[in-house]
Design a protein around this motif. Structure first.
Motif, PDB file in Angstrom:
ATOM      1  N   SER A 126       0.825  -1.208   0.000  1.00  0.00           N
ATOM      2  CA  SER A 126       0.000   0.000   0.000  1.00  0.00           C
ATOM      3  C   SER A 126       0.862   1.262   0.000  1.00  0.00           C
ATOM      4  O   SER A 126       0.491   2.287  -0.585  1.00  0.00           O
ATOM      5  CB  SER A 126      -0.923  -0.005   1.226  1.00  0.00           C
ATOM      6  OG  SER A 126      -0.159  -0.036   2.425  1.00  0.00           O
ATOM      7  N   LEU A 129       2.003   1.766  -3.593  1.00  0.00           N
ATOM      8  CA  LEU A 129       0.919   2.196  -4.483  1.00  0.00           C
ATOM      9  C   LEU A 129       0.300   3.520  -4.068  1.00  0.00           C
ATOM     10  O   LEU A 129      -0.662   3.970  -4.705  1.00  0.00           O
ATOM     11  CB  LEU A 129      -0.176   1.125  -4.515  1.00  0.00           C
ATOM     12  CG  LEU A 129       0.241  -0.245  -5.077  1.00  0.00           C
ATOM     13  CD1 LEU A 129      -0.911  -1.223  -4.975  1.00  0.00           C
ATOM     14  CD2 LEU A 129       0.684  -0.107  -6.532  1.00  0.00           C
ATOM     15  N   LEU A 130       0.832   4.147  -3.030  1.00  0.00           N
ATOM     16  CA  LEU A 130       0.259   5.405  -2.562  1.00  0.00           C
ATOM     17  C   LEU A 130       0.278   6.498  -3.638  1.00  0.00           C
ATOM     18  O   LEU A 130      -0.738   7.189  -3.821  1.00  0.00           O
ATOM     19  CB  LEU A 130       1.002   5.870  -1.299  1.00  0.00           C
ATOM     20  CG  LEU A 130       0.518   7.189  -0.688  1.00  0.00           C
ATOM     21  CD1 LEU A 130      -0.945   7.080  -0.283  1.00  0.00           C
ATOM     22  CD2 LEU A 130       1.386   7.573   0.513  1.00  0.00           C
ATOM     23  N   PHE A 132       0.068   6.201  -6.915  1.00  0.00           N
ATOM     24  CA  PHE A 132      -0.974   5.887  -7.904  1.00  0.00           C
ATOM     25  C   PHE A 132      -2.376   6.138  -7.339  1.00  0.00           C
ATOM     26  O   PHE A 132      -3.260   6.625  -8.046  1.00  0.00           O
ATOM     27  CB  PHE A 132      -0.840   4.431  -8.352  1.00  0.00           C
ATOM     28  CG  PHE A 132       0.487   4.124  -8.995  1.00  0.00           C
ATOM     29  CD1 PHE A 132       0.718   4.427 -10.330  1.00  0.00           C
ATOM     30  CD2 PHE A 132       1.508   3.529  -8.252  1.00  0.00           C
ATOM     31  CE1 PHE A 132       1.947   4.136 -10.915  1.00  0.00           C
ATOM     32  CE2 PHE A 132       2.730   3.249  -8.833  1.00  0.00           C
ATOM     33  CZ  PHE A 132       2.960   3.552 -10.167  1.00  0.00           C
ATOM     34  N   ASN A 133      -2.557   5.801  -6.049  1.00  0.00           N
ATOM     35  CA  ASN A 133      -3.864   6.045  -5.428  1.00  0.00           C
ATOM     36  C   ASN A 133      -4.184   7.535  -5.360  1.00  0.00           C
ATOM     37  O   ASN A 133      -5.314   7.963  -5.618  1.00  0.00           O
ATOM     38  CB  ASN A 133      -3.908   5.443  -4.021  1.00  0.00           C
ATOM     39  CG  ASN A 133      -3.843   3.928  -4.042  1.00  0.00           C
ATOM     40  OD1 ASN A 133      -4.245   3.302  -5.028  1.00  0.00           O
ATOM     41  ND2 ASN A 133      -3.344   3.327  -2.975  1.00  0.00           N
ATOM     42  N   LEU A 134      -3.166   8.348  -5.036  1.00  0.00           N
ATOM     43  CA  LEU A 134      -3.387   9.798  -4.985  1.00  0.00           C
ATOM     44  C   LEU A 134      -3.722  10.348  -6.365  1.00  0.00           C
ATOM     45  O   LEU A 134      -4.608  11.204  -6.524  1.00  0.00           O
ATOM     46  CB  LEU A 134      -2.152  10.488  -4.404  1.00  0.00           C
ATOM     47  CG  LEU A 134      -1.854  10.214  -2.922  1.00  0.00           C
ATOM     48  CD1 LEU A 134      -0.552  10.909  -2.503  1.00  0.00           C
ATOM     49  CD2 LEU A 134      -3.008  10.708  -2.063  1.00  0.00           C
ATOM     50  N   THR A 135      -3.018   9.848  -7.384  1.00  0.00           N
ATOM     51  CA  THR A 135      -3.296  10.310  -8.751  1.00  0.00           C
ATOM     52  C   THR A 135      -4.707   9.928  -9.177  1.00  0.00           C
ATOM     53  O   THR A 135      -5.442  10.723  -9.788  1.00  0.00           O
ATOM     54  CB  THR A 135      -2.269   9.690  -9.727  1.00  0.00           C
ATOM     55  OG1 THR A 135      -0.946  10.019  -9.290  1.00  0.00           O
ATOM     56  CG2 THR A 135      -2.492  10.212 -11.134  1.00  0.00           C
ATOM     57  N   TYR A 136      -5.124   8.708  -8.809  1.00  0.00           N
ATOM     58  CA  TYR A 136      -6.482   8.257  -9.157  1.00  0.00           C
ATOM     59  C   TYR A 136      -7.531   9.129  -8.483  1.00  0.00           C
ATOM     60  O   TYR A 136      -8.538   9.524  -9.103  1.00  0.00           O
ATOM     61  CB  TYR A 136      -6.638   6.794  -8.751  1.00  0.00           C
ATOM     62  CG  TYR A 136      -8.048   6.275  -8.908  1.00  0.00           C
ATOM     63  CD1 TYR A 136      -8.552   5.935 -10.166  1.00  0.00           C
ATOM     64  CD2 TYR A 136      -8.880   6.125  -7.800  1.00  0.00           C
ATOM     65  CE1 TYR A 136      -9.841   5.465 -10.314  1.00  0.00           C
ATOM     66  CE2 TYR A 136     -10.171   5.663  -7.943  1.00  0.00           C
ATOM     67  CZ  TYR A 136     -10.645   5.325  -9.202  1.00  0.00           C
ATOM     68  OH  TYR A 136     -11.932   4.870  -9.349  1.00  0.00           O
ATOM     69  N   VAL A 137      -7.305   9.450  -7.220  1.00  0.00           N
ATOM     70  CA  VAL A 137      -8.277  10.275  -6.491  1.00  0.00           C
ATOM     71  C   VAL A 137      -8.361  11.669  -7.100  1.00  0.00           C
ATOM     72  O   VAL A 137      -9.458  12.241  -7.250  1.00  0.00           O
ATOM     73  CB  VAL A 137      -7.893  10.344  -5.001  1.00  0.00           C
ATOM     74  CG1 VAL A 137      -8.757  11.365  -4.273  1.00  0.00           C
ATOM     75  CG2 VAL A 137      -8.027   8.975  -4.353  1.00  0.00           C
ATOM     76  N   GLN A 140     -10.240  11.451 -10.348  1.00  0.00           N
ATOM     77  CA  GLN A 140     -11.652  11.161 -10.089  1.00  0.00           C
ATOM     78  C   GLN A 140     -12.378  12.429  -9.657  1.00  0.00           C
ATOM     79  O   GLN A 140     -13.496  12.708 -10.112  1.00  0.00           O
ATOM     80  CB  GLN A 140     -11.775  10.071  -9.016  1.00  0.00           C
ATOM     81  CG  GLN A 140     -13.200   9.616  -8.765  1.00  0.00           C
ATOM     82  CD  GLN A 140     -13.279   8.577  -7.672  1.00  0.00           C
ATOM     83  OE1 GLN A 140     -12.424   8.540  -6.793  1.00  0.00           O
ATOM     84  NE2 GLN A 140     -14.294   7.723  -7.731  1.00  0.00           N
TER      85      GLN A 140
END
Length: 527
Positions: A126, A129-130, A132-137, A140
């Motif tokens: 996690s 992947l932090l 990538f998760n921030l970019t996705y949020v 979105q």
């Protein structure tokens, strides 16, 4: 259930709870329920799912794998290896939605919690992947803002990307709720969007699984309606077909026995139902009923309608589906009524037998109590008679002895003799002389033995020669001697000689000593 002869006490507490949960939903006998639960490793949810899907005889593969696998460490969290959605996936091999007799079986769907559908990644992954998760949020939020400013873009992109006939995607942004709360949220949004009051459309106010169980248990028809806001035909179908007075009247008609359940595929439960029913076009309507021709526990789709349709077309399809199954369902209803009647008759007979047995026990108990009371009364009466007989015998022996010891009446040579006139209780008057030094008890003994003086002289003499004082017997006189004027009682317990107490002569009356209890009884009789 008691007729199965199965001993529930041999099960553990967890197994008894699972058995109670399973039988309360399926209404099966214990002899049939226990083997299914044993095959499913006493997992009530999986056993209920397999029962309603007509696959109760299939051994749970997860249970077989669990028995074959080595035990897991005690610190490792236990998770389900098979979700209910996996067991009802229509595309999997051996699927239960196979076609038999021209009918496609409808599975029972229980929403799987989000915590069991996804497993959190370990902390190192996690952390990697932090970014990538921030970019996705961020993207979105950006696309969400653009969609809010230009509402036509998401619909246009959706039609361009997937087309009107493909399966929609579930809205992961909607908060997952329990089945009953999800149904309440859907009805509230439906009423607000289309301006209808609560109860206009007879939606079932619970989850799909509960509506499925009610339809199967009560032999009703389950009408499933799935809506997708992403499709243009959704609003027109609701306004022109679902809210049409003809359809509402048809759904509310009691003789049709229809349970209406509806949902939007934006919710997880409705999305899982659409996946299980293999829905590819919306809006979608499906009529589900129990089909004994497929299996004894199968629920199948007997009428479907995909896409927009008029109210007349939908009603015709529903009526045709109901007509195809009405004869079989009526036959099963009659069988259940006969079984219920026989069960009620058996229960009444058992109840009557128990009442008769209880009455016999009560009669036997009363009879024993009466016999015991009678025996006690007889025993007490015999004891009383024995006491009275012994007392009378002792009294007779004492009188014989005391009469023998009474001093004879003194002659004229005794100048100091005391002359006593006695009036006995029977009215007889007796005059007798007593020695001056004689005790007062001598006078009492004379009165006590006076009634025996009329007996035969020879018999009395022979009796007196043989008479002896009874050992341990203390005689109590039942009378007292009273001087009438002035009244004075000469009590024997005070002792003294006759000359000292009475004088040279006296007129005495024999009065019977009456107890307080006897005096009260005499007073009651006089009143």
């Amino acid at each position: 259930m008691a007729s199965s002869g199965f001993d529930i006490t041999s099960l553990t507490e967890d197994q008894q709870l699972a058995l109670q949960q399973y039988t309360s939903v399926t209404d099966q006998e214990l002899g049939d329920a226990v083997p299914i639960l044993q095959k499913c490793q006493w997992n009530a949810q999986i056993a209920i799912t397999r029962f309603f899907d007509g696959d109760a005889e299939t051994i749970d593969p997860a249970a077989e794998a669990a028995r074959a696998a080595p035990p897991s460490p005690p610190t490792q969290a236990v998770r389900r290896t098979e979700t209910l959605m996996d067991s009802i996936n229509p595309r999997s091999p051996g699927s239960r939605s196979r076609r038999q007799g021209g009918l496609e079986e409808a599975p029972r769907v229980v929403p799987t919690p989000e915590s069991q559908l996804s497993q959190p990644l370990p902390f190192p992954f996690s952390l990697l992947l932090l970014p990538f998760n921030l970019t996705y949020v961020i993207f979105q939020r950006l696309f969400g803002t653009i969609g809010f400013l230009f509402p036509f873009l998401p619909r246009l992109l959706s039609r361009f990307w997937s087309g009107s006939g493909s399966r929609p995607s579930r809205d992961t942004g909607r908060r997952p709720l329990s089945p009953s709360d999800t149904a309440a949220r859907f009805m509230r949004e439906f009423e607000e969007e289309y301006g209808v009051t609560h109860g206009t459309v007879p939606f079932h106010e619970a989850g799909y699984a509960q509506a499925f169980d009610i339809a199967k248990r009560d032999l009703k028809y389950l009408l499933v309606i799935l809506l997708s806001p992403e499709h243009d035909d959704n609003a027109s179908f609701v306004r022109d077909t679902l809210l049409a007075p003809e359809l509402l009247t048809f759904l509310k008609e009691p003789k049709n026995n229809i349970v209406l359940w509806a949902g939007t595929v934006q919710d997880a439960e409705a999305y899982q139902v659409s996946t299980a029913l293999n829905v590819t076009k919306f809006p979608y309507a499906c009529l589900i009923a129990h089909t004994p021709s497929v299996s004894s526990t199968a629920m199948s789709k007997i009428a479907t309608s995909a896409g927009s349709s008029t109210v007349q077309e939908l009603i015709q399809k529903l009526q045709a589906g109901i007509q195809t199954q009405s004869a079989e369902l009526d036959r099963i209803r009659r069988q259940r009524q006969e079984q219920q009647a026989s069960r009620s008759l058996r229960q009444e007979q058992e109840s009557a037998y128990e009442r008769s047995l209880a009455a016999d026990r009560e009669k036997a108990r009363k009879r024993k109590e009466e016999e015991a009371a009678k025996e006690k009364a007889d025993r007490e009466e015999r004891e009383r008679e024995e006491r009275e007989t012994n007392a009378a015998e002792l009294l007779a022996r004492w009188k014989s002895w005391r009469r023998q010891n009474i001093a004879p009446e003194p002659g004229n040579e005794v100048k100091e003799a005391v002359r006593i006139s006695l009036r006995l209780q029977n009215g007889e008057r007796v005059v007798r002389k007593f020695r001056p030094d004689a005790d007062v008890e001598e006078l009492y003994a004379f009165v006590e033995c006076r009634e025996d003086e009329a007996e035969d002289e020879e018999t009395s003499v022979s009796s007196e020669k043989e008479a002896q004082k009874p050992e341990g017997y203390e005689h109590e006189y039942g009378f007292r001697l009273v001087s009438p004027m002035p009244r004075e009682v000469y009590d024997v317990s005070k002792g003294g000689t006759i000359r000292e107490r009475i004088g040279r002569s006296g007129n005495l009356i024999v009065e019977k000593i009456v107890d307080e209890d006897e005096d009260e009884d005499d007073g009651d009789e006089e009143e």
